[in-house]
Design an enzyme around this catalytic site. Structure first.
Site, PDB file in Angstrom:
ATOM      1  N   ASP A   1       0.822  -1.219   0.000  1.00 57.56           N
ATOM      2  CA  ASP A   1       0.000   0.000   0.000  1.00 57.56           C
ATOM      3  C   ASP A   1       0.855   1.266   0.000  1.00 57.56           C
ATOM      4  O   ASP A   1       0.705   2.140   0.867  1.00 57.56           O
ATOM      5  CB  ASP A   1      -0.937   0.011   1.217  1.00 57.56           C
ATOM      6  CG  ASP A   1      -1.693  -1.295   1.379  1.00 57.56           C
ATOM      7  OD1 ASP A   1      -2.265  -1.757   0.387  1.00 57.56           O
ATOM      8  OD2 ASP A   1      -1.698  -1.839   2.498  1.00 57.56           O
TER       9      ASP A   1
ATOM     10  N   GLU B   1     -11.274  -2.144  -2.820  1.00 57.69           N
ATOM     11  CA  GLU B   1     -10.645  -1.408  -1.733  1.00 57.69           C
ATOM     12  C   GLU B   1      -9.552  -0.492  -2.292  1.00 57.69           C
ATOM     13  O   GLU B   1      -9.429  -0.310  -3.505  1.00 57.69           O
ATOM     14  CB  GLU B   1     -10.069  -2.377  -0.694  1.00 57.69           C
ATOM     15  CG  GLU B   1      -9.126  -3.424  -1.252  1.00 57.69           C
ATOM     16  CD  GLU B   1      -8.857  -4.554  -0.267  1.00 57.69           C
ATOM     17  OE1 GLU B   1      -9.491  -4.594   0.790  1.00 57.69           O
ATOM     18  OE2 GLU B   1      -7.991  -5.396  -0.573  1.00 57.69           O
TER      19      GLU B   1
END
Length: 444
Positions: free
Chosen positions: A20, A191
């Site tokens: 991420d 997401e």
């Protein structure tokens, strides 16, 4: 803050282990924030050679346990994102109980990343109080009028957006829904939202399907665009991301699978993580992003099938369909008249320079040969991600309108038999082995 790009004429090196990633620049130094204990942080003087930095938080903040009492006690902080706004850095992050929507988004601020004078600004929003959505994966975004917004969310009730109060840097006003994926009443993978703006359009990027499974991850980055920040965001097919839409930007390549957890820097760089096909280890990448006709592209995935199609048999003009629109694994593939069901719509996207995966819009399962058989007349079915070559297909042009679809594992051709069931057979160049790919168009 200055946003000067660096040249990606050689591979990045150094400490590249990151989930991420979020990329920023302060003065002449690059910083990468990522999921990790106390915040994962890396820095680089040239944007090419990276080193690990000390975490911001040595211990969890005391107030987290008021909302997520069973969060990771190793102090694992998820998916941070930051932006310089009103003379400060604002760092949003998430803490969660894995697999639940007992989550919080918190906020830190600092005058300088280099000096590291971070201040706890407390809670931004929580979903631990019974909300349907999940408060993780925050992304701060400054719109075309210099107004700050926060986009966030994961699985459950999809991706959300809310405006940020410029004084408190906390949320204000209505929470908008931007993207969702479901199989029937069950939430499916969407997401890691990222917003950007370019030439009159807002672009929403998300990661769909499954992260964090090593070389069995089928994460991929998709996008849609809108004239308005609140949406609707439509992909290249015209499908709303609230209805499971999304055009694939990148999914995998010859060496790495599970591309996702993305960030977009200055509309010219894509930053994401991925997993080694060889050993499942993860790392981050920085790639040049380009734009064609107001759509984002990567150089290495030009001129590929990427989007939703109907797959039509040339012999009988029937559409590849999941039998009875089933959403369960092992459901067989059949050919039917065109009813415009989602079970007749297929997301096709490249997994390397030769092969594709074919994912059903209704079930979110993959086209494959049953039990990875290599035998003649083996059944073609749908199944969840296995990362096996029996779920990968070569699409070869026969002429301008027709294609052969060859299974990577068996080297046999997708074939329609006399009972209108899909099987594999040795390629005999028969009409039953030729297919038309009809680009799915939004209907007014």
């Amino acid at each position: 803050m200055e946003k000067k790009l660096f040249s990606l004429n050689r591979n990045i090196t150094g400490n590249l282990k990151a989930h991420d990633p979020a990329l920023v620049k302060e003065n002449n130094k690059w910083w990468l924030f990522h999921t990790g204990k106390g915040f994962g942080i890396k820095s680089s003087q040239d944007g090419l050679n990276w080193k690990k930095e000390a975490p911001i938080l040595e211990e969890p903040l005391a107030w987290w346990s008021d909302y997520v009492p069973h969060f990771d006690r190793d102090n694992d902080i998820w998916a941070p994102d930051l932006e310089f706004f009103n003379d400060k850095w604002w760092l949003y992050y998430s803490v969660s109980e894995f697999g639940t929507n007992n989550s919080v988004i918190g906020l830190l601020s600092a005058d300088s990343i280099e000096e590291g004078n971070w201040k706890d600004e407390g809670l931004v929003i929580t979903s631990s109080d019974g909300k349907k959505f999940n408060t993780i994966d925050p992304c701060i975004f400054i719109d075309a009028e210099d107004n700050p917004w926060l986009v966030f969310g994961s699985w459950f009730d999809g991706i959300k957006l809310a405006e940020i109060d410029q004084k408190t840097m906390k949320l204000k006003g209505e929470i908008h829904s931007l993207a969702s994926r479901r199989v029937g009443d069950r939430a499916a993978g969407v997401e890691a939202p990222t917003l950007t703006y370019k030439d009159g359009y807002y672009y929403l990027f998300t990661s769909i399907d499954h992260c964090c499974r090593g070389k069995k991850s089928d994460y991929k980055i998709v996008y849609g665009r809108s004239k308005y920040i609140e949406g609707p965001y439509l992909d290249k097919n015209g499908i709303d991301l609230l209805n499971g839409g999304g055009t694939v930007l990148t999914a995998s390549d010859e060496k790495y699978v599970g591309h996702g957890g993305q960030d977009i820097y200055n509309n010219q760089l894509l930053i994401h993580h991925a997993y080694s096909r060889k050993n499942g280890e993860y790392r981050f990448f920085i790639k040049d992003l380009k734009w064609e006709n107001n759509w984002p592209e990567l150089k290495e995935t030009d001129n590929y099938f990427k989007g939703y199609y109907k797959i039509i048999n040339s012999a009988r003009n029937k559409i590849v369909s999941v039998e009875d629109s089933k959403t369960e694994s092992r459901a067989k593939m059949v050919a039917r008249n065109d009813n415009d069901f989602d079970s007749q719509k297929w997301m096709i996207y490249p997994v390397d320079s030769t092969f594709y995966r074919i994912e059903n819009k209704n079930s979110l399962l993959y086209l494959e040969v049953q039990d990875a058989l290599k035998t003649e007349a083996a059944v073609v079915q749908q199944w969840s991600n296995s990362s096996h070559p029996c779920q990968e297909w070569e699409i070869t042009a026969v002429n301008n309108d027709e294609f052969k679809i060859i299974n990577r594992n068996s080297q046999k051709a997708l074939t329609l038999n006399e009972d209108n069931n899909l099987i594999q057979r040795e390629d005999k160049d028969k009409k039953e082995q030729k297919w038309q790919l009809e680009w799915l168009q939004k209907k007014d």
